[in-house]
Scaffold this motif. Structure first.
Motif, short mmCIF file in Angstrom:
data_model
loop_
_atom_site.label_atom_id
_atom_site.label_comp_id
_atom_site.label_asym_id
_atom_site.label_seq_id
_atom_site.Cartn_x
_atom_site.Cartn_y
_atom_site.Cartn_z
N UNK A 180 -4.37 -3.70 18.16
CA UNK A 180 -3.84 -2.60 17.33
C UNK A 180 -4.71 -2.56 16.08
N UNK A 181 -5.29 -1.41 15.85
CA UNK A 181 -6.23 -1.27 14.74
C UNK A 181 -5.66 -0.30 13.70
N UNK A 182 -5.33 -0.83 12.53
CA UNK A 182 -4.83 0.03 11.44
C UNK A 182 -6.03 0.68 10.76
N UNK A 183 -5.97 2.01 10.63
CA UNK A 183 -7.11 2.75 10.08
C UNK A 183 -6.70 3.42 8.78
N UNK A 184 -7.43 3.10 7.72
CA UNK A 184 -7.15 3.69 6.41
C UNK A 184 -8.38 4.44 5.92
N UNK A 185 -8.16 5.66 5.44
CA UNK A 185 -9.23 6.38 4.77
C UNK A 185 -8.87 6.45 3.30
N UNK A 186 -9.88 6.58 2.46
CA UNK A 186 -9.57 6.61 1.03
C UNK A 186 -10.50 7.49 0.24
N UNK A 187 -9.93 8.30 -0.65
CA UNK A 187 -10.74 9.13 -1.53
C UNK A 187 -9.96 10.36 -1.97
N UNK A 188 -10.03 10.67 -3.27
CA UNK A 188 -9.31 11.83 -3.80
C UNK A 188 -9.84 13.15 -3.25
N UNK A 238 -5.10 7.78 -1.96
CA UNK A 238 -5.73 8.31 -3.18
C UNK A 238 -6.57 7.20 -3.81
N UNK A 239 -7.48 7.58 -4.71
CA UNK A 239 -8.28 6.55 -5.39
C UNK A 239 -7.43 5.88 -6.48
N UNK A 240 -6.40 5.20 -6.05
CA UNK A 240 -5.51 4.49 -6.97
C UNK A 240 -5.09 3.20 -6.29
N UNK A 241 -5.22 2.07 -6.98
CA UNK A 241 -4.94 0.78 -6.34
C UNK A 241 -3.55 0.72 -5.72
N UNK A 244 -2.85 -0.10 -1.87
CA UNK A 244 -2.08 -1.30 -1.54
C UNK A 244 -0.88 -0.98 -0.65
N UNK A 245 -0.17 0.10 -1.03
CA UNK A 245 1.02 0.48 -0.26
C UNK A 245 0.64 0.73 1.21
N UNK A 246 -0.45 1.43 1.40
CA UNK A 246 -0.85 1.77 2.77
C UNK A 246 -1.41 0.55 3.52
N UNK A 247 -2.20 -0.24 2.82
CA UNK A 247 -2.76 -1.43 3.49
C UNK A 247 -1.66 -2.39 3.92
N UNK A 287 -16.79 3.15 -9.91
CA UNK A 287 -15.63 2.87 -10.77
C UNK A 287 -14.33 2.97 -10.01
N UNK A 288 -14.33 3.77 -8.95
CA UNK A 288 -13.07 4.02 -8.24
C UNK A 288 -13.05 3.33 -6.88
N UNK A 289 -13.87 2.32 -6.72
CA UNK A 289 -13.90 1.58 -5.46
C UNK A 289 -12.97 0.37 -5.57
N UNK A 290 -11.68 0.62 -5.23
CA UNK A 290 -10.66 -0.40 -5.46
C UNK A 290 -10.35 -1.22 -4.21
N UNK A 291 -10.91 -0.84 -3.07
CA UNK A 291 -10.44 -1.44 -1.82
C UNK A 291 -10.63 -2.95 -1.78
N UNK A 292 -11.80 -3.41 -2.23
CA UNK A 292 -12.03 -4.86 -2.18
C UNK A 292 -11.02 -5.63 -3.03
N UNK A 293 -10.76 -5.11 -4.24
CA UNK A 293 -9.80 -5.78 -5.13
C UNK A 293 -8.41 -5.84 -4.50
N UNK A 294 -8.02 -4.70 -3.92
CA UNK A 294 -6.68 -4.66 -3.33
C UNK A 294 -6.60 -5.62 -2.14
N UNK A 295 -7.66 -5.64 -1.36
CA UNK A 295 -7.67 -6.56 -0.20
C UNK A 295 -7.48 -8.00 -0.67
#
Ligand code: AMP
Ligand code: MG
Length: 419
Positions: A180-188, A228-231, A235-238, A257-265
């Motif tokens: 099962x592969x969870x797929x997330x896209x991100x960007x305003x 959205x480009x908001x941590x 986080x909620x989606x991940x 500046x808006x690349x939050x994915x690594x931090x959230x992970x």
């Protein structure tokens, strides 16, 4: 975390973290494309008994010695054996039995004379050829013997394998679970395909191409939507994806500046193994795993550009998903090609060049699909292969030899059937 590693190093790190999934039993009608989790040993003999390969007459070859069209041997027809006959009498010397294709051979007989080589007259039949012992007889066990290992674990089930499993009486089969592969896209800037693209918004094509890449491998995509480009939103989606086997997120893993994915992970307990792979397209690839015990999902943070996302999936997620579902071979077929036009680049990163392929005599010719920018999805549409332009190389001259991963064997398709 390792930084700035080679594609080969990255792949080795990914595969080292990728265990094979467990097995489940699945109804035979649903196993197409699945991978066998255990070898299949036959408890049956196929065919179960000696039987006739033709419509005709079961005889003892010795009784028909010297038979020919001019000097046929006449035999009385003692009985008839239809396909599926349960009890078959013994054939006495000097007689024949009418027999149909697939019917069990009567004891006492040893060959079958085709109907076309016999002439029936009432209760007798004229045998007009001299049969060889065993002619037109399918021997018990000539397909499968009892105890024979017919299929190995790790085999992908196609039509022939499924037909064999049916013959062996296997109505349920142990196969590896589907990932099962969870797929997330991100960007305003991203919307769904039917969304409003006013103001320079674009459709999140990655959600679609990545889900399709998963399905091509028999994995089950679980879509987490567009963050959205908001941590907080990321986080909620991940979090919703933590129950999956693999999380694939695209965009937001670079140095913006808006690349939050690594931090959230990392906040969610994901240990990142590497970030940044010396390849193009696809440099800002991140990979890690959730959970200290190594039991949580694998996490791939793919770059956002559509070609980079597809290419990093192709090179790293694909082999991981194949490994996960128990496949033994993880990589595309490789062919050696001749380069149709000169290719140039700066040394340092491995380039994955999208190419079309054609045959010229015994050679395979590779031609770039055009603009190789990582945002030009058209370069993937036409791609039949991916040419490996080595990291330290700077030029591939016309006619130079290179290795290509074959994406689509269709360039080998023919206008003629070959017979
Ligand atoms: P980023 O990693 O967020 O800087 O994104 C890199 C580029 O990829 C930008 O041009 C994005 O608009 C584009 N992009 C990001 N996510 C997607 C997506 N899901 N589908 C299509 N393009 C995307
Ligand atoms: Mg972005």
């Amino acid at each position: 975390m390792q930084r700035d590693i080679t594609a080969a190093e990255a792949l080795a790190l990914v595969l080292a973290e990728t265990p094979v999934l467990g097995s489940e039993t699945v109804a035979l009608g649903d196993v197409l494309g699945r991978v066998l989790a255990e070898p299949v040993l036959s408890t049956r003999v196929l065919p179960p008994a000696d039987n006739s390969a033709m419509d005709g007459y079961a005889v003892r070859a010795a009784d028909c010695a010297g038979a020919s069209e001019r000097a046929p041997v006449w035999l009385p027809v003692a009985f008839e054996v239809p396909a599926g006959a349960a009890e078959v009498p013994r054939l006495e010397c000097g007689s024949a039995a009418r027999i149909l294709t697939g019917a069990p051979l009567p004891a006492g007989s040893d060959s079958v004379v085709r109907q076309e080589d016999a002439l029936r007259s009432g209760h007798r039949v004229a045998i007009r050829v001299e049969p060889e012992k065993g002619e037109h007889v399918r021997r018990a066990g000539e397909d499968v013997e009892r105890g024979e290992r017919v299929l190995e674990a790790g085999v992908r089930l196609g039509a022939a394998q499924i037909g064999m499993l049916a013959s062996l009486g296997r109505s349920i089969v142990a196969v590896h679970q589907r990932a099962r592969v969870a797929i997330l896209s991100g960007g305003d800037e991203l919307v769904e395909p039917d969304g409003d693209i006013a103001g320079g918004r674009i459709v999140s094509s990655n959600s679609w191409s990545i889900a399709a890449q998963c399905r091509e491998l028999g994995a089950e995509p679980v879509y987490l939507g567009i963050a959205r480009d908001a941590p907080e939103d990321i986080e909620r989606r991940l979090r919703a994806g933590l129950a999956a086997d693999v999380i694939v997120s695209s965009a937001g893993v670079s140095v913006g500046d808006r690349d939050f994915v690594r931090d959230v992970l990392e906040k969610l307990g994901c240990r990142l193994h590497f970030w940044g792979v010396k390849m193009k397209p696809g440099y800002p690839l991140a990979f890690g795993r959730v959970g200290a015990d190594g039991r949580g999902p694998l996490v791939f943070g793919l770059p956002g550009n559509p070609v980079s996302a597809m290419m990093t999936f192709e090179q790293f997620v694909r082999p991981a998903l194949l490994r996960r579902r128990g496949a033994r071979r993880l990589h595309r077929p490789l062919v050696s090609v001749r380069v149709a036009e000169a290719l140039h680049k700066k040394p340092g990163r491995l380039h994955f060049v999208r190419v079309t392929l054609s045959r010229e005599g015994d050679a395979i010719i590779a031609q770039s699909t055009g603009n190789q920018s990582s945002g030009v999805l058209k370069s993937m549409i036409r791609a039949q292969g991916i040419l490996i332009f080595e990291a330290d190389a700077s030029e591939l001259a016309v006619g130079a030899t290179a290795t290509v991963q074959v994406l689509d064997g269709d360039f080998l398709a023919s206008d003629t059937p070959g017979f």
